[in-house]
Design an enzyme around this catalytic site. Structure first.
Site, PDB file in Angstrom:
ATOM      1  N   HIS A 370      -4.768 -26.474  17.089  1.00  0.00           N
ATOM      2  CA  HIS A 370      -4.815 -27.928  16.989  1.00  0.00           C
ATOM      3  C   HIS A 370      -3.447 -28.568  17.127  1.00  0.00           C
ATOM      4  CE1 HIS A 370      -8.567 -27.073  14.393  1.00  0.00           C
ATOM      5  NE2 HIS A 370      -8.708 -26.747  15.645  1.00  0.00           N
ATOM      6  N   CYS A 683      -9.620 -32.237  38.997  1.00  0.00           N
ATOM      7  CA  CYS A 683      -9.029 -32.533  37.692  1.00  0.00           C
ATOM      8  C   CYS A 683      -8.426 -31.311  37.003  1.00  0.00           C
ATOM      9  CB  CYS A 683     -10.053 -33.202  36.777  1.00  0.00           C
ATOM     10  SG  CYS A 683     -11.493 -32.187  36.448  1.00  0.00           S
TER      11      CYS A 683
END
Ligand code: PEP
Ligand code: MG
Length: 756
Positions: A370, A683
């Protein structure tokens, strides 16, 4: 020994230790008395202390039971013998038959051949091993867990004695391979790219605990409870602060902390440690040491994240107990802080003053952690898996962090410093140049316009639209908020995040990709069966179609969030057209449901698919009849085409995206979409690479989505390029190996002053 007996035994021992410590004499004399006391108390024939000296060598500093001539003579390298093993793994060892252990290293000068059993624990301070404390017995003794605990507790007291700087000089105690002045280069894994020059700030600086042994156990338990309550309040206040309330995911991160702060198991372990005679702060540190020892062993990514959350929480709790200003935002930071930590939760990172934070280096950490996700969003360079970081870098050390190739220079020599300073200056100048052209169209010299979009995943990414002048968000990775939350966000919570993203985009288009969990994107609260090969496993829409309620919930949230605005939805990892149809059918059900409930339907709805699984290429014509747009996911497509895992460093760069197979494939996709008039974008990482983008433009791609920092350089490149000339040249490169194509394009760019 039962637990209560064990605790009261430990308490008595700690009291006696405190008395020894309080007596006068030199540190060496006190250490001699301590080993005597421990040997007697723990009914061991031997008790010895080994101290870590410069060069990672453990020296016998005091012993009761071994020959005194060995003191200050016997030395073991870290990793050598049982003592060296305890130091290298920073974990205790208890062996009834130590002499037959494969790592046993016999040292004749000690006379230890008569002792069969051995128990040893690391002497830890601030996550670093300062030495090893050992007891030995003649008989084959089975040491009980409580005895290990007791020895660990004693080791904490010894850690303070060693850190006092009397036994060995403070210079030697200082990290830095024994010579703090020598420059050093550490290697790590790039978790977030970039460059930083600055001053080391230890995230969890070593705390000198004033008092380790408790006067009154009940009072210490009370202090602990009070501190926990204070910490919870502080977290609540942080969560309620307007910044965070608006910030979206930050809130979820803090909720995880709050949940842990209620964890009974964690609190009980601390109370048990107090019951052995420690003060509340020493007990928190003892449990933190245990957590860190577990962290070294655990390989499971979910568990590691959780353990590192607990580690951070222990730091917060210590702050409340000791009252020092040593964590994150509260600390006095140098203007150029590079934070050094074992690991860190994202909330900890957000605590630091962004204006002063230049970079982050972690001893652990993974690309999917994270903290790495948030750091990338904030454009802070991060290096992870930096072996030996905490034992080699001290507070205030000058650092140069090279977050492109994964190097950390500690106390860099003048020439390296200069190179970094120059690069940073150049980067700053380039940033200014990009900012100056951000509102100019990304159009080639011969008038071909390219839509430059950004990839986003957190709400803090969205303002990058304005910063970069990007046309929109070409890929919104919706799984990222799920990854930093502590439980599955419900429809309402999801809708709130998507609504804020659309609000913040201020009318620019946003392509929401439905959940792409699985593979390297793990949800900490979601237990899944182990998979041999998760990248090819149960992930993305495979999960969504097996658990349709999950996808429906997300689609419902997207419809709610759009609330009458334009909406773009993209499905990831589509392998067969039938899967797209199934997803589309679920969307139709949700549209119908929304209509029945008077939800304002989107002004326009575009539905697309990622092209990233090779099988879909053979159904492209059928797919193109059904979709409004497709977006090539070059990261996954590349790994599947070349059978080369994208997160395995030894293979992920082995094949170039400009190799003939990939170029042909990308060309065919472009041709097919052009023929049917279907919108096409790319992308993956390739879109942000200027040379890759040159190739894509020749192949017909006019819409690219990339990380925000790539937009500026890409706009400048495009504006300096004559696409017609490039396409002529490109025709000559067909069929060449990937590296040759890349070299040729680079030369072409250099010769014509195209800014790559
Ligand atoms: C890709 O695979 O190229 C892509 C853009 O998706 P992700 O990197 O999120 O898998
Ligand atoms: Mg992908």
């Amino acid at each position: 020994m039962n637990q209560a007996l064990g605790q009261s035994g430990a308490r008595m021992l700690l009291k006696r230790l405190r008395n020894v410590m309080a007596r006068g004499g030199t540190a060496q004399q006190r250490l001699n008395q301590v080993v005597k006391l421990i040997a007697a108390d723990m009914v061991a024939e031997v008790c010895s202390t080994y101290v870590m000296r410069a060069g990672e060598v453990l020296e016998l500093f005091a012993t009761e039971g071994l020959k005194q001539e060995a003191v200050h003579k016997t030395r073991l390298r870290v990793g050598e013998g049982l003592v060296g093993d305890i130091a290298s793994h920073a974990r205790p060892l208890a062996l009834a038959d130590a002499q037959h252990h494969p790592l046993y290293a016999y040292r004749p000068e000690t006379g230890e051949e008569i002792y069969q059993s051995l128990m040893g624990v690391p002497i830890l301070r601030g996550g670093r091993v300062l030495g090893v404390l050992v007891i030995q017995n003649k008989t084959r003794r089975q040491y009980a867990d409580e005895e290990i605990e007791t020895l660990e507790t004693v080791a904490m007291v010894l850690a303070e004695l060693l850190a006092g700087g009397e036994l060995i000089s403070p210079e030697e105690l200082r990290p830095g391979d024994g010579n703090a002045l020598l420059p050093l280069r550490l290697e790590g894994l790039v978790l977030s790219p970039g460059l930083a020059l600055g001053t080391a700030v230890l995230h969890a600086p070593e705390l000198r605990l004033q008092q380790l042994v408790a006067e009154d156990t009940d009072q210490e338990v009370e202090r602990l409870h009070r501190a926990i309550a204070e910490m919870r309040d502080a977290i609540d206040r942080l969560m309620a602060s307007s910044d965070l309330a608006a910030g979206g995911e930050h809130r979820d991160v803090l909720e995880t902390y709050r949940m842990f702060a209620e964890d009974k198991g964690w609190i009980n372990r601390q109370i048990e440690a107090i019951n052995t005679g420690l003060t509340a702060e020493a007990a928190v540190q003892k449990v933190q040491n245990d957590t860190r020892a577990r962290m070294r062993e655990v390989t499971d990514p979910y568990l590691r994240e959780r353990l590192s959350d607990l580690d951070d929480l222990a730091n917060r709790l210590l702050k409340h107990l000791i009252g020092g200003d040593f964590a994150g935002a509260a600390r006095h930071l140098p203007d150029d802080a590079i934070v050094i930590a074992r690991n860190m939760g994202p909330a900890e990172l957000l605590d630091y003053d962004r204006q002063k934070l230049r970079g982050l280096a972690l001893e652990e950490g993974a690309a999917a952690s994270h903290v790495a996700i948030v750091a990338r969003a904030l454009d802070i360079p991060v290096l992870g898996r930096c072996g030996g970081l905490l034992s080699r870098v001290g507070e205030g050390d000058p650092l140069a962090l090279e977050g492109d190739h994964g190097q950390l220079f500690v106390r860099p020599p003048e020439d390296i410093h200069q190179v970094f300073a120059n690069s940073l200056r150049q980067r700053a100048l380039r940033q200014e140049a990009y900012a100056a052209v951000k509102n100019l169209p990304a159009v080639t010299r011969d008038g071909v316009e390219i839509a430059l979009n950004i990839n986003a995943g957190l709400l803090i990414d969205v303002p990058q639209l304005a910063v970069t002048g990007a046309a929109g968000i070409g890929l919104y990775r919706t799984e990222i908020p799920f990854m930093v939350a502590h439980e599955f966000p419900d429809t309402h919570r999801q809708a709130e995040i998507y609504r804020k993203a659309l609000d913040a985009a201020e009318g620019k288009p946003v392509v929401f990709r439905t959940l792409d969990i699985g593979s390297d994107k793990v949800l900490p609260y979601w237990q899944r069966a182990e998979e041999e090969n998760p990248a090819m496993g149960w992930r993305a829409i495979r999960i969504a179609l097996d658990r349709p309620a999950l996808l429906r919930q997300q689609l419902r949230a997207l419809l709610l969030a759009a609330d009458g605005r334009d909406l773009r939805i993209m499905f990831p990892m589509v392998t067969e057209v039938a899967e797209f149809d199934a997803c589309r059918a679920l969307l139709d059900l949700e549209l119908q449901r929304a209509g029945e409930r008077q939800v304002r339907l989107p002004a326009s709805l575009q539905v697309g698919a990622m092209v990233e699984v090779p099988a879909l290429l053979w159904q492209l014509d059928e797919l193109l009849k059904r979709v409004d747009f497709i977006s090539v996911g070059s990261n996954d497509l590349k790994q599947f085409i070349y059978a080369a895992d994208r997160s395995t460093p030894s293979v992920n760069d082995r094949y170039d995206l400009l190799s003939p197979a990939m170029v042909r494939l990308l060309g065919q996709i472009a041709e097919a979409s052009l023929a049917t008039g279907t919108s096409l974008s790319l992308c993956g990482e390739m879109a942000g690479d200027p040379v890759g983008a040159m190739a894509l433009m020749c192949l017909g791609y006019r819409n690219l989505s990339m990380t925000p920092p790539s937009v500026g350089p890409m706009r400048v490149m495009i504006r300096s390029l004559h696409l017609g000339q490039l396409c002529e040249y490109w025709a000559r490169l067909v069929g060449l190996p990937g590296t040759a194509v890349r070299n040729a394009l680079e030369h072409f760019a250099r010769d014509r002053e195209i800014a790559i």
